[in-house]
Design a protein around this motif. Structure first.
Motif, PDB file in Angstrom:
ATOM      1  N   LYS A 630       0.836  -1.203   0.000  1.00  0.00           N
ATOM      2  CA  LYS A 630       0.000   0.000   0.000  1.00  0.00           C
ATOM      3  C   LYS A 630       0.869   1.250   0.000  1.00  0.00           C
ATOM      4  O   LYS A 630       0.567   2.234  -0.676  1.00  0.00           O
ATOM      5  N   GLN A 635      -0.547  -3.195  -6.381  1.00  0.00           N
ATOM      6  CA  GLN A 635      -1.817  -3.916  -6.381  1.00  0.00           C
ATOM      7  C   GLN A 635      -1.552  -5.391  -6.697  1.00  0.00           C
ATOM      8  O   GLN A 635      -0.581  -5.730  -7.377  1.00  0.00           O
ATOM      9  N   GLU A 639      -4.206 -14.306  -8.238  1.00  0.00           N
ATOM     10  CA  GLU A 639      -4.676 -14.946  -7.016  1.00  0.00           C
ATOM     11  C   GLU A 639      -3.504 -15.620  -6.308  1.00  0.00           C
ATOM     12  O   GLU A 639      -2.687 -16.297  -6.947  1.00  0.00           O
ATOM     13  N   THR A 730      -8.377  -4.295 -12.061  1.00  0.00           N
ATOM     14  CA  THR A 730      -8.210  -4.354 -10.590  1.00  0.00           C
ATOM     15  C   THR A 730      -9.021  -5.490  -9.992  1.00  0.00           C
ATOM     16  O   THR A 730      -9.434  -5.421  -8.844  1.00  0.00           O
ATOM     17  N   ARG A 731      -9.239  -6.549 -10.778  1.00  0.00           N
ATOM     18  CA  ARG A 731     -10.150  -7.598 -10.302  1.00  0.00           C
ATOM     19  C   ARG A 731      -9.596  -8.413  -9.134  1.00  0.00           C
ATOM     20  O   ARG A 731     -10.338  -9.090  -8.445  1.00  0.00           O
ATOM     21  N   ALA A 733      -7.821  -6.999  -6.604  1.00  0.00           N
ATOM     22  CA  ALA A 733      -7.552  -6.112  -5.462  1.00  0.00           C
ATOM     23  C   ALA A 733      -8.368  -6.495  -4.238  1.00  0.00           C
ATOM     24  O   ALA A 733      -7.920  -6.336  -3.101  1.00  0.00           O
ATOM     25  N   GLU A 734      -9.589  -7.004  -4.457  1.00  0.00           N
ATOM     26  CA  GLU A 734     -10.454  -7.309  -3.318  1.00  0.00           C
ATOM     27  C   GLU A 734     -10.036  -8.567  -2.574  1.00  0.00           C
ATOM     28  O   GLU A 734     -10.514  -8.831  -1.479  1.00  0.00           O
ATOM     29  N   LEU A 735      -9.155  -9.375  -3.160  1.00  0.00           N
ATOM     30  CA  LEU A 735      -8.786 -10.631  -2.516  1.00  0.00           C
ATOM     31  C   LEU A 735      -8.023 -10.406  -1.218  1.00  0.00           C
ATOM     32  O   LEU A 735      -8.050 -11.244  -0.322  1.00  0.00           O
ATOM     33  N   ALA A 737      -8.326  -7.614   0.806  1.00  0.00           N
ATOM     34  CA  ALA A 737      -8.921  -6.607   1.688  1.00  0.00           C
ATOM     35  C   ALA A 737      -8.895  -7.146   3.101  1.00  0.00           C
ATOM     36  O   ALA A 737      -9.470  -8.188   3.410  1.00  0.00           O
ATOM     37  N   GLU A 739      -9.803  -7.985   6.594  1.00  0.00           N
ATOM     38  CA  GLU A 739     -11.061  -8.009   7.318  1.00  0.00           C
ATOM     39  C   GLU A 739     -10.836  -7.689   8.793  1.00  0.00           C
ATOM     40  O   GLU A 739      -9.794  -7.982   9.358  1.00  0.00           O
TER      41      GLU A 739
END
Length: 842
Positions: A630, A635, A639, A730-731, A733-735, A737, A739
């Motif tokens: 970050k 990014q 996977e 950016t598909r 990027a959410e992997l 995140a 929590e």
């Protein structure tokens, strides 16, 4: 001289007898034995003799003899003739003399040498015949080459002052032929011929005559021979500089307060690499005694100025006294609330429990008591940040659901400065000097006999403090800290490797009456046949000790561990600093590595960097890399994958393929990049990664399609098919995140547990006593798949409490309460009112 064919057998017999008479003493040089009366010029002489040779692994070696003139040549090894069928013979005629020439070859296998291994050295010699006699060649010794894995002595980390001498010892592993030794400084070869300040002794020690700042590095001893190449553990050498004061500046002019000053700086030299700061003050003030000062201070304007300053000072002092008085009164109110434990128990309301309806027999339910009302109180517990009221409300609810509105924190509602103040207070003790000076990897709270929970978000690290672990009447301020491996010196012997994060919980030495449970991730593939796992704990003196050998726990031991596929749960009655260390028992032992591919979010130049991280498959390692990327503006572009890295001494290799040359060019000058085995295996180096730099042919190029391979030599591997648009894709990027784990790092009292306190006590009191029908804690342990720990549970005053504590540690915050309810309800207890909570009990 011509010899009739019928005379050859007799002649050979005479020659052989003569050779046997002369072979009483074995010799290593060429020896001739002429036949009496024969021409000595026609004795065989060797053009090629066998030479000493080493057998590498299982490859046989070739021995060659060539002599002229020669009618026969045979090999003899360790006093025995080699069979004729094992000889490969080539006959020819010498072009200049016309004499017969013979060349003979044999193969010697590892099995042949091993038959006499340890008794004597294996040697071979060839014997050549001619009509004039025999000649024996020199002996050739055949040895099995090897190089053992472990160094007899490895270099150790050092901290030295500037210009001090450095000696890094290294005794290479035993080997044949003896290993050659070289040194690496940050993976670069150390060449004494290029640097007169360093040299390597005959004993292979690296000596730095006078340490320089540039000598701060990681040093590795490398041993190699024809069989293998071994690397020692890297030794970190830090060259520090203690600070020294610069000369004092000149005195300043005399001020209105009749003082002047001078200053100095800690810059001659400034401290470097952890060197000590300068001792003493950097500012010196003195009173002025000159006539000028007395005259200037006696004017009417200065008198008015001083009167005004005194008035302001008096007002500030009065304001400060008022603030201190208010603060002391608030503090007294806080202490009285925390110390009064009865206020924490008065909030529980009487409830009654009965079996559930027939359509759902596996759930336990609570019937509300309509004759009572909700009780509220104002105390020291801080409410949830999103709550509408500062009061803590307890209401009736489901049997195994958390009590409503009951999640509370201590201290974490305060500003960050309060946490830093707490850490700085701890740092005054020697044991805590390595604690981080921030709160991202640390949490803490204040607890009493009701217990609670601490956790460091997104790391998998938590500390469960069960009820009654803290003696009644005591209040402890407890912390939980995650350390970076480079900040803590954890010595690893031999082939040991760090499998878990290094975690501290404390303060050490507090009295606990029940074990707390420390949870943390690990990256080992657990197998009793492949690993020897040990729990290490650091003493207050700084040394590390093995406090638990997993699989050999004694029920009465102070420590116990529940090891699962990716996490371990440590029962301990002594707080301190812990780490899980493994030693491979076979080459099947493997560590899980998580492979992550990152690239820039925005690419403004023609160059495009793909960073491949190889890190421990643990939450804390993942968190560190995500936070680092970050900051770098990176990014995730693929996977994540898991690779099993084995203790085979083979390195990890990375390569990139199928890069479209019309759109991109790879700047990699070699076929692959490599991460050394020891850098990965010791587990103490963070952010291990390789960077692949690609260059766009045109600034308009945005699509990238290639393959990236990561594999261990002779081991596991993974491949990534990269196909995306570098400007807008950016598909992935959410992997990653992060929590929130419950949202609150510190939970105090009943809010820290999924099982309500009174229900927990009822379960314990009913299942602790032995039952002939098996409806006791043993059956509960079997239903929860914890029956391998029965001896440990039985050694505690309340086995059921240990089982419930472990369930809480394993399943918070997303545990399946219905499964626990089914396990408890399925024990077959005959008393229907077993879980009834009466008003008197409340």
């Amino acid at each position: 001289m011509a010899v009739r064919p019928g005379l050859w057998p007799a002649l050979l017999g005479i020659v052989l007898a003569a050779w046997l008479r002369g072979s009483g003493a074995q010799q290593s040089a060429t020896v001739a034995n002429p036949v009496p009366g024969a021409n000595p010029d026609l004795l065989p002489h060797f053009l090629v003799e066998p030479e000493d040779v080493y057998i590498v692994k299982n490859k046989p070696v070739l021995l060659v003899c060539k002599a002229v003139p020669a009618t026969q040549i045979f090999f003899k090894c360790n006093g025995e003739w080699v069979r004729q069928v094992d000889h490969v013979i080539e006959r020819s005629t010498d072009g200049s003399s016309g004499l017969p020439t013979m060349e003979v070859r044999i193969n010697v296998s590892r099995q042949q040498v091993e038959k006499v291994f340890g008794l004597e050295e294996y040697w071979c010699q060839c014997v050549a015949w001619s009509s004039s006699g025999t000649t024996k060649s020199q002996k050739a010794y055949i040895r099995i080459a090897y190089l053992r894995k472990n160094f007899e002595q490895e270099p150790l980390a050092k901290e030295v002052s500037l210009e001090q001498g450095i000696v890094l010892p290294c005794r290479p592993p035993e080997g044949i032929p003896p290993a050659e030794v070289e040194w690496l400084r940050n993976e670069d070869l150390v060449d004494p011929s290029l640097d007169p300040n360093v040299y390597i002794t005959r004993e292979h020690s690296l000596v730095v005559r006078q340490a320089r700042l540039a000598d701060t590095a990681n040093y590795t001893c490398v041993a190699k021979n024809i069989v293998a190449r071994r690397r020692s553990a890297s030794a970190a050498v830090i060259v520090y500089v203690d600070g020294s004061w610069s000369p004092w500046s000149k005195w300043s002019a005399c001020g209105l307060d009749c003082t002047h000053w001078r200053s100095r700086e800690c810059s001659d030299p400034a401290p470097r690499n952890g060197g000590e700061e300068c001792q003493g003050a950097d500012l010196d003030t003195r009173n002025c005694t000159t006539d000028l000062c007395v005259h200037t201070a006696s004017g009417p304007e200065d008198v008015a100025l001083y009167v005004g300053l005194i008035a302001v000072a008096v007002c500030l002092v009065l304001l400060l006294l008022v603030l201190i008085l208010v603060y002391c009164r608030k503090k007294e109110g806080l202490d009285s609330d925390v110390a009064d434990s009865s206020i924490l128990t008065s909030g529980f309301q009487p409830v009654s429990i009965k079996p559930s309806k027939a359509d759902n027999p596996h759930l336990l339910t609570i019937q509300p008591d309509l004759s009572t009302t909700t009780t509220t109180y104002q105390g020291s517990l801080c409410p949830r940040q999103d709550g509408p009221s500062p009061k803590f409300q307890l209401t009736n609810g489901h049997l195994l659901s958390p009590l409503g509105g009951g999640r509370h924190t201590l201290h974490h509602s305060s500003p960050t400065s309060e946490a830093e103040e707490f850490v700085s207070r701890l740092s005054t003790q020697n044991y805590f000097r390595s604690l981080p000076r921030g709160t991202s990897n640390m949490t803490y709270g204040t607890f009493n006999f009701l217990g609670g929970r601490l956790m460091i978000p997104n790391t998998g690290i938590s500390l469960l403090i069960p009820p009654d672990a803290i003696p009644r009447g005591k209040i402890y301020e407890i912390y939980l800290t995650l350390h970076k491996p480079e900040d803590v010196r954890l010595p690893l012997a031999g082939c040991q490797t760090l499998l878990s994060p290094i975690v501290s919980c404390g303060p050490p030495g507090v009295l606990l009456t029940r074990p707390v449970i420390l949870a943390m991730d690990h990256c080992g593939e657990p197998s009793p046949d492949s690993w020897s796992l040990r729990l290490k704990k650091q003493s207050c003196e700084g040394s590390w000790e093995d406090v638990l050998h997993l699989g050999e726990e004694a029920p009465s031991h102070l420590y116990y561990c529940q090891l699962e596929a990716s996490a371990c749960y440590v029962f301990t009655e002594q707080l301190g600093r812990f780490a899980l260390v493994g030693e491979a028992l076979s080459v099947a032992a493997a560590k899980r590595l998580k492979l992550l591919l990152f690239a820039p979010v925005a690419c403004t130049s023609l160059e495009y960097n793909i960073r491949v991280y190889c890190l421990h498959d643990t939450h804390d390692a993942l968190k560190e890399v995500v936070q680092l990327e970050k900051q770098l503006g990176g990014q995730l572009i693929q996977e994540p994958r898991v690779l099993h890295f084995k203790d085979s001494y083979h390195n990890l290799r990375l390569s990139i393929h199928d890069v479209p040359s019309s759109l991109w060019q790879s700047k990699l000058l070699v076929s692959y990049q490599e991460i050394p085995f020891y850098h990965i295996w010791n587990g103490t180096q963070q952010y291990l990664h390789c960077t692949f730099t690609l260059e766009r042919v045109s600034p308009s190029t945005s699509d990238l399609a290639c393959k990236l391979w990561v594999w261990q030599v002779e081991g596991d591997g993974q491949s990534f098919n990269i196909n995306f648009n570098i400007t807008k894709d950016t598909r992935f990027a959410e992997l990653l995140a992060l929590e929130s784990e419950g949202g609150v790092p510190a939970l105090v009292g009943p809010s820290a547990f999924k099982i309500p306190f009174l229900i927990r006590q009822k379960i314990i009191s009913s299942l602790d006593p032995p039952c002939n029908r098996g409806a006791d804690w043993r059956t509960l342990a079997q239903k929860l798949h914890l029956d391998s720990h029965l001896s440990f549970f039985a050694s505690k005053p309340s086995p059921t409490a240990m089982i419930l504590n472990l369930w809480e540690a394993r399943h918070f915050p997303n545990g399946n309460l219905s499964q626990l309810a089914a396990a408890v309800a399925g024990l077959g207890q005959p008393d229907a009112g077993l879980f009834t909570v009466s008003e008197a009990e409340c």
